[in-house]
Scaffold this motif. Structure first.
Motif, short mmCIF file in Angstrom:
data_model
loop_
_atom_site.label_atom_id
_atom_site.label_comp_id
_atom_site.label_asym_id
_atom_site.label_seq_id
_atom_site.Cartn_x
_atom_site.Cartn_y
_atom_site.Cartn_z
N ARG A 9 0.83 -1.19 0.00
CA ARG A 9 0.00 0.00 0.00
C ARG A 9 0.87 1.25 0.00
N ASP A 10 1.97 1.18 0.75
CA ASP A 10 2.86 2.34 0.75
C ASP A 10 3.45 2.57 -0.63
N ARG A 11 3.90 1.49 -1.24
CA ARG A 11 4.47 1.64 -2.57
C ARG A 11 3.42 2.20 -3.53
N ASP A 12 2.19 1.73 -3.34
CA ASP A 12 1.11 2.24 -4.19
C ASP A 12 0.92 3.74 -3.98
N ARG A 13 1.01 4.14 -2.70
CA ARG A 13 0.80 5.54 -2.41
C ARG A 13 1.84 6.40 -3.12
N VAL A 14 3.08 5.97 -3.02
CA VAL A 14 4.13 6.72 -3.71
C VAL A 14 3.86 6.72 -5.21
N PHE A 15 3.48 5.56 -5.70
CA PHE A 15 3.21 5.42 -7.13
C PHE A 15 2.13 6.38 -7.59
N THR C 91 -2.05 11.59 -18.88
CA THR C 91 -2.55 10.22 -18.83
C THR C 91 -2.11 9.54 -17.54
N LEU C 92 -0.86 9.79 -17.14
CA LEU C 92 -0.39 9.24 -15.88
C LEU C 92 -1.29 9.70 -14.74
N ALA C 93 -1.53 11.01 -14.72
CA ALA C 93 -2.37 11.54 -13.65
C ALA C 93 -3.79 10.97 -13.74
N ALA C 94 -4.27 10.82 -14.95
CA ALA C 94 -5.63 10.30 -15.13
C ALA C 94 -5.75 8.89 -14.57
N TYR C 95 -4.71 8.10 -14.80
CA TYR C 95 -4.73 6.73 -14.26
C TYR C 95 -4.79 6.77 -12.75
N SER C 96 -4.00 7.65 -12.18
CA SER C 96 -3.98 7.76 -10.73
C SER C 96 -5.35 8.15 -10.21
N LEU C 97 -5.99 9.08 -10.91
CA LEU C 97 -7.30 9.52 -10.46
C LEU C 97 -8.36 8.44 -10.67
N ARG C 99 -8.01 4.98 -11.06
CA ARG C 99 -7.90 3.72 -10.35
C ARG C 99 -7.66 3.88 -8.86
N TYR C 100 -6.94 4.91 -8.50
CA TYR C 100 -6.60 5.07 -7.09
C TYR C 100 -7.39 6.18 -6.42
N ARG C 101 -8.22 6.85 -7.20
CA ARG C 101 -9.00 7.97 -6.66
C ARG C 101 -8.12 8.93 -5.87
N THR C 102 -6.93 9.19 -6.37
CA THR C 102 -6.00 10.10 -5.69
C THR C 102 -6.62 11.47 -5.51
N GLY C 103 -6.51 11.99 -4.29
CA GLY C 103 -7.02 13.33 -4.04
C GLY C 103 -8.52 13.41 -4.06
N GLY C 104 -9.16 12.29 -4.34
CA GLY C 104 -10.61 12.29 -4.32
C GLY C 104 -11.21 13.30 -5.25
N GLU C 105 -12.40 13.77 -4.88
CA GLU C 105 -13.09 14.73 -5.74
C GLU C 105 -12.37 16.05 -5.79
N HIS C 106 -11.76 16.42 -4.67
CA HIS C 106 -11.18 17.76 -4.59
C HIS C 106 -10.12 17.99 -5.64
N GLY C 177 1.89 -10.78 -11.28
CA GLY C 177 3.18 -10.33 -10.78
C GLY C 177 3.71 -9.06 -11.43
N LEU C 178 2.92 -8.41 -12.29
CA LEU C 178 3.41 -7.15 -12.87
C LEU C 178 3.32 -6.04 -11.85
N THR C 179 4.26 -5.11 -11.93
CA THR C 179 4.19 -3.95 -11.05
C THR C 179 3.09 -3.02 -11.58
N PRO C 180 2.58 -2.16 -10.67
CA PRO C 180 1.55 -1.21 -11.14
C PRO C 180 2.00 -0.42 -12.37
N TRP C 181 3.27 -0.06 -12.38
CA TRP C 181 3.78 0.70 -13.51
C TRP C 181 3.66 -0.11 -14.80
N GLN C 182 4.03 -1.36 -14.71
CA GLN C 182 3.94 -2.21 -15.89
C GLN C 182 2.49 -2.43 -16.30
N VAL C 183 1.63 -2.54 -15.30
CA VAL C 183 0.21 -2.70 -15.61
C VAL C 183 -0.27 -1.51 -16.42
#
Lengths: 296, 490, 276
Positions: A9-15, C91-97, C99-106, C177-183
């Motif tokens: 989860r931490d690695r994900d957060r950084v990612f 696109t990188l930022a879009a993926y983060s938003l 799949r990971y809902r980074t920063g949420g709505e704000h 086994g792929l890393t998120p980046w590879q995914v």
């Protein structure tokens, strides 16, 4: 989300933070200072001849509340959005539906249909102005063929014709935008679901409403949002066709700001107006986004 | 004896000395007087800016060809000073000048400004006061020989020199003298109206002639007249006509707008009525549309800037830069006169100025003195592709110019007349706002609104603007403008 | 038998409709482009002339000789670079938003709010900012600006397209086994290819056609084609042939690029098509 251990989860957060960081940095670099500038300046009284930066309180805000021309320009802008956007959406969607299934030469058609968007809006406006011209343009000529007698419509002069003229030019230029975006969205619709529905004998409309629409909604919603925001900034086409005339009948809020800010240098007043616009837009858009669920 | 001869020799020497000194000093000052302002500027510039670059803002497109192809290279050749031309579309010139000034960038050294902007620019502090430079480089004499209307009206703000008028923009009346000379038309006209068919002296005559010719020449597809009716151009025509018919923009005492007087309503009403005998769609005509119709031979009368005269004569039409001008079918058939009323609008025009934030003011000044001088300006107004029009007394009587096409002599004479009787554009603080109100009024006029209603609205807007600017402040500026010879017809 | 006849009829009808639409949409383009071949008399002929009497390239030659055509190169560089950067970062930022809902709505809302700022209002403060950094009249300046300008669009559009992709594939890849980046690179991006190209096209277009900032932030070195075209609209002149020819020069490069790229778009379409 798959269950993860803390390390992961931490690695994900950084990612995920690393993914957004550069974008945020760029936006901040270019976005912070202007916003601060606008706020500060809106409380001053900078005009063409006056560079006095003393605090003036709510002077500009009081002025803008009383400025009928500003509110009229907002109204005009809303009218443009309310009419152009649905047309572009429906037409674009219809075109996307038309092209989603293979027809001969599809690739060529799609490429050609993107051309209107590629022309500079200023030139597009000027071209339509020439086309609508009474003497040198083909529109009246063509209408004359259909009508059987010479047609002499003053498209960019008469009050009852200016809005249609502007809308024609605007819809012409931006429907391809909706078209291409929706085409790409339609491409992602799950084939298997569609085939299942076809086997079930579902009508076209039901298939559309229950399978296609939900699938393309995320993209369609953003396309509508983007187009609405861009329509709010409508300028070039209107300027080229009517310069806001007759009188100020077709003046949009961007044109209002342009004349006051760019040509007449009422820097502080336009700053206040801009902040008003930003606040208004943000409120409306955020309220809409809350109501409309974007993610599944 | 020796002493006496010494004395005689001394006396003789003294007697010879004074005249000798006189002759020598006259020779020196004679050289100084004989040296032209252009030469003085070039010599001085050689000393201070050789190898450096000065930047000048110029109207984009055709106008810029002057400094790009002619004056810029020539200046560099003469002085070693390089010239960088910043081309800016007309509509954005004021904006870019003000923005660069406000940001204090010092990016521009010399400027082209439209004289009506000068009060605003001077108020804002963007223009350099040129008085000291004019004296330093002895330019007063050649400033005096600029045609009176431009010299007296487009050079100073608050009595100080801020720009050199550099373009003889004036609205001239062009007509098809071949049509006016046709016996059948002359006879029919005289029979109907009881006076001779000739260039109209009043607007009533213009209306008579225009409607008559449209009717008479219907079979040939020729209209009695056409104008560029788009609001920005009509705004100038309204200013001219309104004043020629006796109107005053403001009450000098109260500073209340009087543009909605009976005169104003008359002018707008007549303008609208005229459209009836003009080509359909004339309300949309701009500079080029109107030009196209005129050069195609389809309109018998029109009013426009000096280039129409050159274009109609087909003067150097093979020039590549003029490829956008339709070929003239009426060369040799065009007559020139002053518009009805005899006081043409000095619409727009250009003046050369120096930016107050320039880091090379002296070098910039020398360049514009050179450009504007008798010697160089004469060459510049004859450039085939340039839009600069004659503006000095000497231009109107230049033998070479007069030989350029058969009717050039009459053309220059008409321009010269216009320069004597011309009317100045209204020029106040925030002039653009006042002009904008008129422009909107014109667009409403073509849309069909009532003239009185339109003008009442214009007057109301004008009064609001005056209030915002400051009534007393604006009154002072207006009265200073109104005192100029070209403000109202005598 | 009847079904295949009906199907062919439908295809014929659709093709006819497509043809009609294309003609309607392309007519103004045709009119504009034809002007570049017309003489001044033909442009202002009455009644209007629908085709030039001869196809001559003199105007184009003049544009190249005078260096006006070089402004198209400026635009290409600026729009191209800013599109690449915006697409990449966005696109990188879009993926983060997505799949990971980074920063949420704000965060997402703050991002889109950047597009709610009227350009007219911020042009002058940005000019001041650029004067401070020395970026006026530079390629870098405009590239940076257009990147910032388009990031909100890219992020929101790509977020939409990515949300469209079923997560199952990504989850399977993670399990593999792929890393998120590879995914992101090997699974998500290829799947959203159609969306990527659709977004990229318009990101490019927005930068390409931008006028106000290009006008204020450049003087002589980095004139873009949009600004150059306005030089031909004068108060006492109107060089329509040049306006038209420049528009052709300014439209053709993107058209060619779009022509290439939409092949991927169409392939993406075929994957989702219903019936063959």
């Amino acid at each position: 989300m798959p269950v993860l251990r803390k390390g992961r989860r931490d690695r994900d957060r950084v990612f995920r933070l690393a993914l957004v960081a550069p974008s945020i940095a760029v936006l901040l670099l270019v976005g912070v200072f202007p916003l601060v500038y606008l706020i500060v300046v809106s409380f001053q009284n900078l005009t063409m001849s006056d560079t006095d930066t003393s605090f003036q309180g709510l002077l500009n805000y009081r002025l803008l509340l009383a400025d009928a021309r500003l509110w009229q320009s907002l109204l005009h802008t809303l009218v443009f959005i309310a009419v152009a956007l649905p047309i572009e959406l429906v037409l674009g969607l219809a075109m996307a539906q038309l092209f989603i299934e293979r027809i001969p030469g599809r690739a060529v058609f799609v490429a050609l249909l993107v051309l209107p968007v590629l022309v500079s809006p200023i030139v597009a406006g000027a071209t339509w102005s020439l086309m609508f011209d009474n003497r040198f343009g083909p529109i009246n000529q063509i209408l004359g063929w259909f009508a059987g007698h010479p047609v002499s419509l003053l498209w960019t002069i008469r009050s009852e014709l200016v809005y249609p003229a502007i809308l024609v030019a605007e819809v012409w230029q931006w429907t391809p935008f909706m078209f291409l975006l929706l085409l790409a969205a339609l491409a992602a619709v799950d084939r298997s679901q569609l085939e299942a529905a076809a086997i079930d004998g579902a009508s076209w409309w039901r298939t559309f409403r229950q399978i296609v629409l939900p699938a393309i909604w995320p993209v369609m919603a953003v396309a509508i949002l983007i187009r609405a925001l861009d329509l709010f900034r409508l300028f070039d086409v209107v300027w080229a066709l009517t310069k806001g005339g007759p009188g100020t009948m077709t003046e949009t809020v961007s044109m209002f700001a342009y004349v006051r800010g760019f040509q007449q240098f009422e820097t502080s007043y336009v700053a206040a107006v801009s902040l008003l616009i930003i606040v208004l837009l943000s409120t409306i858009v955020l309220w809409t986004l809350k109501r409309v669920e974007l993610a599944r | 004896m020796v002493q006496a001869s010494h004395g005689r020799m001394a006396a003789a020497f003294r007697r010879a000395l004074l005249p000798a000194l006189a002759i020598v000093s006259m020779a020196f000052s004679g050289t100084a007087l004989a040296q032209s302002a252009a030469q003085r500027a070039a010599d001085a510039a050689k000393k201070i800016c050789a190898g450096k670059t000065i930047t000048i803002v110029w109207e984009a497109g055709l106008q810029s060809l002057d400094p790009l192809n002619f004056s810029g290279p020539k200046w560099e050749q003469l002085t070693g000073c390089k010239v960088k031309v910043v081309e800016v579309p007309t509509a954005e010139m004021f904006t870019k000048i003000m923005q660069e000034y406000r940001a204090g960038t010092g990016a521009y050294d010399a400027l082209n400004v439209i004289p009506a902007w000068m009060p605003d620019l001077v108020q804002a502090g963007a223009l350099e006061n040129l008085e000291s430079y004019v004296d330093k480089y002895g330019y007063r004499a050649e400033l005096k020989t600029i045609a009176p209307t431009y010299r007296d009206n487009q050079m100073t703000v608050n009595g100080k020199i801020y720009g050199f008028p550099d373009d003889g923009d004036v609205f001239l009346f062009y007509y098809r003298k071949d049509l006016f000379a046709r016996p059948d038309l002359q006879k029919a006209f005289k029979a109907k109206f009881n006076y001779d068919l000739a260039p109209p002296k009043t607007w009533k005559q213009f209306d008579d002639i225009g409607s008559f010719l449209t009717e008479a020449l219907k079979a040939e597809g020729i209209y009695g007249g056409s104008f560029f009716r788009e609001p920005p151009y009509t705004m100038f025509m309204f200013q001219e006509r309104f004043r020629v018919e006796g109107g005053k923009f403001f009450d000098a005492g109260t500073m209340k707008a009087t543009v909605n007087s009976a005169v104003g309503v008359k002018v707008l009403t007549e303008m609208r009525n005229e459209n009836r005998f003009m080509p359909p769609g004339v309300e949309k005509f701009g500079f080029v549309e109107n030009l196209a119709v005129f050069l195609d031979g389809k309109s018998a009368m029109t009013i426009s800037w000096p280039p129409y005269g050159r274009f109609a004569a087909g003067y150097l039409s093979e020039e590549k830069a003029l490829a956008w001008v339709p070929k003239s079918k009426i060369a040799g058939k065009v007559g020139y006169a002053l518009p009805p009323g005899g006081h043409p609008e000095l619409a727009a025009g250009f003046a050369l100025s120096v930016a107050s934030t320039s880091k090379q003011k002296e070098a910039a000044y020398l360049f514009i003195q050179w450009l504007n001088s008798e010697e160089i300006s004469l060459q510049r107004v004859q450039l085939p592709y340039a839009l600069r029009d004659p503006f000095r007394d000497s231009h109107y009587t230049d033998k070479d110019y007069m030989a350029k096409w058969p009717d050039a002599k009459e053309y220059l004479a008409a321009l010269g007349e216009g320069a004597k009787t011309g009317l100045l554009d209204l020029s106040l603080i925030q002039t653009d706002k006042y002009e904008e109100a008129i422009r909107q009024g014109i667009s409403k006029l073509w849309a069909g609104e009532d003239p009185k209603k339109i003008l009442d609205e214009v007057a109301k807007q004008w009064d609001e603007i005056t209030q915002r600017v400051g009534l007393d402040k604006q009154k002072a500026v207006y009265n200073a403008w109104a005192a100029k010879g070209g403000a109202y017809p005598k | 038998m009847k079904r295949s006849v009906r199907r062919r009829l439908m295809v014929a009808l659709r093709t006819a409709a497509a043809l009609l639409l294309t003609i309607l949409f392309l007519f103004p383009i045709y009119w504009l482009f034809m002007i570049s071949f017309k003489t001044a008399e033909e442009i202002f002929a009455f009644p209007p002339k629908w085709w030039p009497s001869r196809i001559g390239f003199d105007t184009y030659a003049v544009l190249f000789k005078d260096g006006d055509a070089a402004t198209v190169a400026n635009s290409l560089v600026i729009a191209g670079a800013s599109t690449l950067i915006a697409m990449f970062l966005g696109t990188l930022a879009a993926y983060s938003l997505a799949r990971y809902r980074t920063g949420g709505e704000h965060l997402a809302n703050w991002i889109i709010s950047q597009r709610m700022v009227p350009p007219i209002a911020v042009v002058f403060p940005i000019f001041l900012l650029y004067v401070f950094f020395g970026w006026v009249d530079t390629h870098v300046g405009l590239i940076l600006l257009y990147t910032a300008f388009n990031l909100p669009y890219v992020i929101w559009m790509m977020r939409g397209y990515i949300l469209d992709i079923p997560r199952a594939l990504e989850e399977a890849a993670l399990v593999d086994g792929l890393t998120p980046w590879q995914v992101l690179w090997q699974v998500v991006l290829p799947m959203s290819r159609a969306g990527l190209f659709a977004t990229a096209i318009f990101t490019f277009v927005f930068a390409w056609n931008e006028f106000i900032f290009a006008l204020v932030l450049t003087r002589t070195e980095v004139t873009t084609y949009t600004v150059q075209v306005t030089h031909y609209f004068g108060g006492q002149s109107n060089f329509w042939a040049k306006i038209s020819a420049m528009s052709v020069l300014g439209t053709l490069p993107i058209f060619i690029v779009v022509g290439f790229m939409q092949k991927y778009l169409v392939r993406g379409i075929s994957m989702g098509a219903v019936k063959g």
